[in-house]
Design a protein around this motif. Structure first.
Motif, PDB file in Angstrom:
ATOM      1  N   ARG A   1       0.845  -1.203   0.000  1.00  0.00           N
ATOM      2  CA  ARG A   1       0.000   0.000   0.000  1.00  0.00           C
ATOM      3  C   ARG A   1       0.873   1.243   0.000  1.00  0.00           C
ATOM      4  O   ARG A   1       1.960   1.262   0.582  1.00  0.00           O
ATOM      5  CB  ARG A   1      -0.942   0.004   1.203  1.00  0.00           C
ATOM      6  N   ALA A   2       0.401   2.291  -0.665  1.00  0.00           N
ATOM      7  CA  ALA A   2       1.156   3.539  -0.722  1.00  0.00           C
ATOM      8  C   ALA A   2       1.175   4.206   0.646  1.00  0.00           C
ATOM      9  O   ALA A   2       0.281   4.010   1.475  1.00  0.00           O
ATOM     10  CB  ALA A   2       0.521   4.474  -1.749  1.00  0.00           C
ATOM     11  N   ALA A   3       2.195   5.026   0.870  1.00  0.00           N
ATOM     12  CA  ALA A   3       2.329   5.711   2.157  1.00  0.00           C
ATOM     13  C   ALA A   3       1.124   6.612   2.431  1.00  0.00           C
ATOM     14  O   ALA A   3       0.705   6.775   3.576  1.00  0.00           O
ATOM     15  CB  ALA A   3       3.618   6.526   2.170  1.00  0.00           C
ATOM     16  N   GLY A   4       0.547   7.174   1.365  1.00  0.00           N
ATOM     17  CA  GLY A   4      -0.580   8.082   1.539  1.00  0.00           C
ATOM     18  C   GLY A   4      -1.943   7.414   1.464  1.00  0.00           C
ATOM     19  O   GLY A   4      -2.962   8.089   1.357  1.00  0.00           O
ATOM     20  N   CYS A   5      -1.984   6.088   1.503  1.00  0.00           N
ATOM     21  CA  CYS A   5      -3.258   5.370   1.399  1.00  0.00           C
ATOM     22  C   CYS A   5      -4.173   5.761   2.556  1.00  0.00           C
ATOM     23  O   CYS A   5      -3.769   5.758   3.729  1.00  0.00           O
ATOM     24  CB  CYS A   5      -2.999   3.866   1.417  1.00  0.00           C
ATOM     25  N   GLN A   6      -5.436   6.083   2.244  1.00  0.00           N
ATOM     26  CA  GLN A   6      -6.385   6.561   3.255  1.00  0.00           C
ATOM     27  C   GLN A   6      -7.276   5.458   3.816  1.00  0.00           C
ATOM     28  O   GLN A   6      -8.103   5.727   4.690  1.00  0.00           O
ATOM     29  CB  GLN A   6      -7.263   7.663   2.643  1.00  0.00           C
ATOM     30  N   SER A   7      -7.125   4.239   3.357  1.00  0.00           N
ATOM     31  CA  SER A   7      -7.953   3.156   3.874  1.00  0.00           C
ATOM     32  C   SER A   7      -7.650   2.914   5.353  1.00  0.00           C
ATOM     33  O   SER A   7      -6.504   2.973   5.792  1.00  0.00           O
ATOM     34  CB  SER A   7      -7.695   1.868   3.086  1.00  0.00           C
ATOM     35  N   LYS A   8      -8.695   2.612   6.116  1.00  0.00           N
ATOM     36  CA  LYS A   8      -8.531   2.352   7.546  1.00  0.00           C
ATOM     37  C   LYS A   8      -8.000   0.943   7.816  1.00  0.00           C
ATOM     38  O   LYS A   8      -7.624   0.623   8.938  1.00  0.00           O
ATOM     39  CB  LYS A   8      -9.859   2.557   8.263  1.00  0.00           C
ATOM     40  N   THR A   9      -8.010   0.106   6.805  1.00  0.00           N
ATOM     41  CA  THR A   9      -7.531  -1.267   6.982  1.00  0.00           C
ATOM     42  C   THR A   9      -6.707  -1.698   5.782  1.00  0.00           C
ATOM     43  O   THR A   9      -7.035  -1.344   4.645  1.00  0.00           O
ATOM     44  CB  THR A   9      -8.704  -2.251   7.171  1.00  0.00           C
ATOM     45  N   PRO A  10      -5.624  -2.470   5.997  1.00  0.00           N
ATOM     46  CA  PRO A  10      -4.823  -2.975   4.882  1.00  0.00           C
ATOM     47  C   PRO A  10      -5.308  -4.324   4.372  1.00  0.00           C
ATOM     48  O   PRO A  10      -4.694  -4.898   3.478  1.00  0.00           O
ATOM     49  CB  PRO A  10      -3.436  -3.110   5.502  1.00  0.00           C
ATOM     50  N   TRP A  11      -6.396  -4.846   4.921  1.00  0.00           N
ATOM     51  CA  TRP A  11      -6.881  -6.176   4.538  1.00  0.00           C
ATOM     52  C   TRP A  11      -7.693  -6.102   3.249  1.00  0.00           C
ATOM     53  O   TRP A  11      -8.605  -5.287   3.108  1.00  0.00           O
ATOM     54  CB  TRP A  11      -7.728  -6.777   5.648  1.00  0.00           C
ATOM     55  N   ARG A  12      -7.347  -6.989   2.316  1.00  0.00           N
ATOM     56  CA  ARG A  12      -8.080  -7.113   1.054  1.00  0.00           C
ATOM     57  C   ARG A  12      -8.134  -8.596   0.682  1.00  0.00           C
ATOM     58  O   ARG A  12      -7.318  -9.403   1.151  1.00  0.00           O
ATOM     59  CB  ARG A  12      -7.412  -6.318  -0.076  1.00  0.00           C
ATOM     60  N   HIS A  13      -9.092  -8.946  -0.193  1.00  0.00           N
ATOM     61  CA  HIS A  13      -9.250 -10.338  -0.628  1.00  0.00           C
ATOM     62  C   HIS A  13      -8.993 -10.399  -2.130  1.00  0.00           C
ATOM     63  O   HIS A  13      -9.779  -9.870  -2.921  1.00  0.00           O
ATOM     64  CB  HIS A  13     -10.668 -10.827  -0.323  1.00  0.00           C
ATOM     65  N   LEU A  14      -7.876 -11.035  -2.521  1.00  0.00           N
ATOM     66  CA  LEU A  14      -7.590 -11.260  -3.939  1.00  0.00           C
ATOM     67  C   LEU A  14      -8.246 -12.565  -4.385  1.00  0.00           C
ATOM     68  O   LEU A  14      -7.975 -13.623  -3.832  1.00  0.00           O
ATOM     69  CB  LEU A  14      -6.077 -11.340  -4.172  1.00  0.00           C
ATOM     70  N   HIS A  15      -9.118 -12.472  -5.394  1.00  0.00           N
ATOM     71  CA  HIS A  15      -9.790 -13.664  -5.915  1.00  0.00           C
ATOM     72  C   HIS A  15      -8.826 -14.496  -6.758  1.00  0.00           C
ATOM     73  O   HIS A  15      -8.819 -15.720  -6.673  1.00  0.00           O
ATOM     74  CB  HIS A  15     -10.994 -13.254  -6.753  1.00  0.00           C
ATOM     75  N   PHE A  16      -8.064 -13.820  -7.601  1.00  0.00           N
ATOM     76  CA  PHE A  16      -7.029 -14.510  -8.383  1.00  0.00           C
ATOM     77  C   PHE A  16      -6.022 -13.494  -8.884  1.00  0.00           C
ATOM     78  O   PHE A  16      -6.315 -12.292  -8.972  1.00  0.00           O
ATOM     79  CB  PHE A  16      -7.623 -15.301  -9.558  1.00  0.00           C
ATOM     80  N   ILE A  17      -4.833 -13.965  -9.196  1.00  0.00           N
ATOM     81  CA  ILE A  17      -3.828 -13.169  -9.884  1.00  0.00           C
ATOM     82  C   ILE A  17      -3.079 -14.102 -10.817  1.00  0.00           C
ATOM     83  O   ILE A  17      -2.607 -15.162 -10.402  1.00  0.00           O
ATOM     84  CB  ILE A  17      -2.886 -12.431  -8.904  1.00  0.00           C
ATOM     85  N   GLU A  18      -3.015 -13.734 -12.075  1.00  0.00           N
ATOM     86  CA  GLU A  18      -2.379 -14.562 -13.100  1.00  0.00           C
ATOM     87  C   GLU A  18      -1.367 -13.726 -13.877  1.00  0.00           C
ATOM     88  O   GLU A  18      -1.616 -12.542 -14.157  1.00  0.00           O
ATOM     89  CB  GLU A  18      -3.424 -15.117 -14.069  1.00  0.00           C
ATOM     90  N   VAL A  19      -0.256 -14.357 -14.218  1.00  0.00           N
ATOM     91  CA  VAL A  19       0.739 -13.702 -15.069  1.00  0.00           C
ATOM     92  C   VAL A  19       0.956 -14.600 -16.280  1.00  0.00           C
ATOM     93  O   VAL A  19       1.329 -15.771 -16.132  1.00  0.00           O
ATOM     94  CB  VAL A  19       2.072 -13.479 -14.324  1.00  0.00           C
ATOM     95  N   ARG A  20       0.704 -14.057 -17.452  1.00  0.00           N
ATOM     96  CA  ARG A  20       0.825 -14.835 -18.680  1.00  0.00           C
ATOM     97  C   ARG A  20       1.569 -14.027 -19.742  1.00  0.00           C
ATOM     98  O   ARG A  20       1.432 -12.803 -19.833  1.00  0.00           O
ATOM     99  CB  ARG A  20      -0.570 -15.199 -19.225  1.00  0.00           C
TER     100      ARG A  20
END
Length: 314
Positions: A170-189
């Motif tokens: 996360r960026a230093a200036g991120c305004q979200s109150k929580t760093p938790w996120r749910h990644l459904h998938f990530i693919e590199v092709r």
């Protein structure tokens, strides 16, 4: 599904409207309206206000950063005047700058909200991996002259799938109150000279995808091993992480909603990847708490997850 849908010009649309928007973010400070710089939101509101003859305020499914592009940004607004489908789409496009375009418009119930009813967001990051610099694609890809091992990048990225604390990304200036996120998938092709990072999640932190890509490029170059992303994730410290990838390669390609809202499906962009042939909503969404909550089927943990996303999604 078809690329060509007739636009009704007889029946006026009223109430809350949803709209699909595409833009090249190169000339904008991002989606969100700011006083000191041009934004996509301000440009779209200006054009729609001319069509309506009154002020229009739009709300988007997610905010994109400066220089980031979108091929399926979903917005909604409460129409202050009755206009047909054709009038809204053609009228908006006639008044928009050439780097923003409206694809479609639909009536939706008052309960629809482009941001808070979204089940997932999807991005594609495009790297042109060749020795010579890009010319025709220079505004829409990031150039890497060093050979990249896309398979190694894909393996390393799998450590991020699921619900995690993404403080390292996360960026230093991120305004979200929580760093938790749910990644459904990530693919590199790899597709010829293109290396594509395709990622979907419930929401994303400020610069999260660009920071992930920056770390993956280090893996692709052979500077780091397959466990690099897992190590960074565990550190939960952005200052110990890798570089931020440039904005020009990032494309917001989809916002997913429950079918009850009746939003049209489109080919996933950008057009540079049209040969992949995938359309919006083709993949099954995971049965995670936020998805079930927004579909009206609460499960254990849904309240925490949903409130988490409302506080800082983008």
């Amino acid at each position: 599904m078809t690329l060509f849908r007739p636009l009704d010009e007889r029946h006026p649309l009223n109430g809350r409207l949803a709209m699909g928007v595409e833009y090249d973010g190169s000339a904008y400070c991002g989606w969100q309206r700011l006083k000191h710089a041009p934004s996509v939101q301000a440009e779209l509101e200006r054009a729609l206000s001319k069509v309506a003859g009154q002020s229009v305020t739009v709300h988007a499914s997610g905010r994109t950063d400066s220089g980031v592009h979108a091929t399926r940004q979903i917005v909604h607004f409460d129409a202050p005047a009755s206009r047909s489908q054709k009038a809204w789409v053609f009228g908006a496009n006639a008044n928009l700058a050439r780097d923003v375009a409206v694809h479609w418009v639909r009536e939706v119930p008052d309960e629809f909200h482009a941001r808070f009813k979204a089940l997932a967001r999807r991005y594609r990051y495009i790297i042109l991996n060749q020795m010579s610099r890009p010319v025709l694609e220079r505004h829409n890809v990031t150039w890497c002259r060093d050979p990249l091992d896309a398979d190694a990048m894909h393996r390393a990225a799998q450590a991020l799938v699921g619900e995690h604390d993404f403080s390292s990304f996360r960026a230093a200036g991120c305004q979200s109150k929580t760093p938790w996120r749910h990644l459904h998938f990530i693919e590199v092709r790899r597709h010829g000279p293109l290396v594509v990072v395709d990622v979907q999640g419930n929401a994303f932190l400020h610069h999260m995808i660009r920071n992930i890509v920056g770390a993956l490029v280090s893996v692709g170059r052979g500077e780091q091993g397959d466990g690099y992303l897992a190590e960074l994730l565990m550190l939960k410290d952005r200052t110990l992480s890798d570089v931020t990838a440039p904005a020009c390669g990032l494309h917001f390609v989809d916002s997913l909603y429950d079918e009850v809202w009746g939003l049209p499906r489109e080919p996933l962009g950008p057009n540079l990847l049209a040969f992949l042939g995938e359309w919006s909503g083709e993949r099954e969404l995971p049965a995670c708490p936020m998805v079930e909550f927004r579909r009206g089927r609460p499960v254990a943990g849904a309240t925490r997850d949903d409130s988490m996303v409302k506080e800082g999604e983008s």
